[in-house]
Design an enzyme around this catalytic site. Structure first.
Site, PDB file in Angstrom:
ATOM      1  N   LEU A   1       0.979  -1.228   0.569  1.00  0.00           N
ATOM      2  CA  LEU A   1      -0.542  -0.160   0.141  1.00  0.00           C
ATOM      3  C   LEU A   1       0.721   1.436   0.106  1.00  0.00           C
ATOM      4  O   LEU A   1       1.832   1.214   0.919  1.00  0.00           O
ATOM      5  CB  LEU A   1      -0.691  -0.193   1.405  1.00  0.00           C
ATOM      6  CG  LEU A   1      -2.137  -1.367   1.022  1.00  0.00           C
ATOM      7  CD1 LEU A   1      -2.800  -0.729   2.666  1.00  0.00           C
ATOM      8  CD2 LEU A   1      -3.318  -0.812   0.190  1.00  0.00           C
ATOM      9  N   ASP A   2       0.794   2.384  -0.747  1.00  0.00           N
ATOM     10  CA  ASP A   2       1.355   3.591  -0.687  1.00  0.00           C
ATOM     11  C   ASP A   2       1.462   4.152   0.708  1.00  0.00           C
ATOM     12  O   ASP A   2       0.358   3.998   1.095  1.00  0.00           O
ATOM     13  CB  ASP A   2       0.694   4.510  -2.084  1.00  0.00           C
ATOM     14  CG  ASP A   2       0.610   4.014  -3.412  1.00  0.00           C
ATOM     15  OD1 ASP A   2       1.816   3.219  -3.572  1.00  0.00           O
ATOM     16  OD2 ASP A   2       0.037   4.701  -3.732  1.00  0.00           O
ATOM     17  N   PRO A   3       2.277   5.059   0.850  1.00  0.00           N
ATOM     18  CA  PRO A   3       2.199   5.681   2.277  1.00  0.00           C
ATOM     19  C   PRO A   3       0.754   6.189   2.201  1.00  0.00           C
ATOM     20  O   PRO A   3       0.822   6.627   3.974  1.00  0.00           O
ATOM     21  CB  PRO A   3       3.084   6.618   2.208  1.00  0.00           C
ATOM     22  CG  PRO A   3       4.825   5.067   1.662  1.00  0.00           C
ATOM     23  CD  PRO A   3       3.675   4.564   0.223  1.00  0.00           C
TER      24      PRO A   3
ATOM     25  N   ALA B   1      -1.474   5.020   1.341  1.00  0.00           N
ATOM     26  CA  ALA B   1      -3.270   4.924   1.866  1.00  0.00           C
ATOM     27  C   ALA B   1      -3.371   4.075   3.278  1.00  0.00           C
ATOM     28  O   ALA B   1      -2.094   4.434   3.597  1.00  0.00           O
ATOM     29  CB  ALA B   1      -3.430   3.306   0.808  1.00  0.00           C
TER      30      ALA B   1
END
Length: 304
Positions: A46-48, A50
């Site tokens: 997951l992106d930071p 998210a």
């Protein structure tokens, strides 16, 4: 020479509610330290930016991580209309602004139908996809843009949750490999105003619907108190990651030969597909498939 363990031999799957502004790897390493685990892996970054469901596999459960990596996902995302950014999310620089006109719930719902089903999606430059051994995001940070091949993904559903003047909230059910940032950008373009992901939360991965997610703060409090028993009680069994597959129970002889890597027979087998396999004492043995001969063929044994 026997390798000395560097941590506890603890196994299971933790449903972490990943906090904002933390990379998936940083979250993984922190959970591993809190548990004192000797082995850990996550099931898809997951992106930071998210938040939400990040299943973390400890010990023998790392053998199941690939199946969750390949599983379908569900996201709740906010799309800011009228503003395009360099990364297609709120972390990037604003590269274009346009007026938002004529955006109604009816128009959006009609437009979303175009994106449902099998579609081709071009991975964004700010992604972990590799190009000649280099991550795309590293090239993007150097100001480079390279040719990417579109990927075939599946969007099972997109539900419009709310529609504001310049903000959409969408509930998206999709296959692995889907970039919600790219989807949001494409939806913004289709509306004629552009857009980017303002917020993103993963709500489901494979058989996990988000029920029972645990925050990092909860884990830290238990670890601070030295309550390893309570920490371990939060772990789900390895086979929970395959709960959506049919279960097959083998007799003692069949279990023995399956452990040797041989395909075996059993009663009441499904016609095809993946199965989770148990012995006659209901011990989970691992994942298998029904082969062309109608037998259970082992694919990944997961004996703790």
């Amino acid at each position: 020479m026997v390798r000395r363990r560097k941590g506890r031999n603890v196994s299971g799957i933790l449903l972490l509610d990943k906090p904002l502004n933390l990379t998936s790897n940083a979250a993984l390493q922190h959970v591993k330290r809190l548990y004192g685990a000797d082995k850990a892996g996550h099931t898809g970054s997951l992106d930071p930016l998210a938040t939400g469901l990040l299943p973390i596999c400890l010990g023998a459960a790392t053998k199941a991580s690939a199946f969750l990596l390949d599983a379908d996902k569900r996201y709740l995302t906010s799309v800011k209309l009228g503003v395009k950014t360099s990364t297609a999310d709120a972390e990037g620089e604003v590269i274009e602004t346009r007026p938002v006109e004529g955006v109604t719930a009816q128009r959006v719902e009609e437009l979303l139908q175009r994106f449902i089903g099998e579609i081709e999606q071009l991975p964004p430059m700010y992604s972990a996809v590799k190009h000649r051994g280099e991550r795309l995001y590293k090239l993007a940070r150097e100001g480079l843009e390279v040719e990417r091949k579109p990927r075939l993904i599946t969007i099972y559903s997109i539900d419009l949750v709310t529609c504001g003047d310049d903000l959409l909230e969408l509930d998206i059910h999709c296959s692995k490999g889907t970039y919600v940032r790219t989807l949001a950008e494409d939806i913004g373009e289709a509306l004629g105003c552009g857009g980017h992901v303002a917020a993103l939360r993963r709500t489901a991965v494979g058989p996990y619907d988000g029920t029972g997610m645990v925050t990092m703060e909860q884990l830290e409090n238990l670890a601070r108190d030295g309550d390893l028993q309570a920490l371990d009680a939060l772990l789900l069994p390895i086979d929970s990651g395959m709960a959506h597959w049919p279960a097959v129970t083998l007799g003692a002889d069949a279990s023995h030969y399956l452990k040797q890597g041989q395909a075996v027979t059993a009663s009441a087998l499904p016609a095809s597909g993946w199965v989770r396999i148990y012995d006659n004492h209901n011990n989970f043995l691992g994942a298998g498939v029904i082969d062309d001969n109608g037998m259970v063929a082992p694919r990944r044994l997961m004996l703790a």
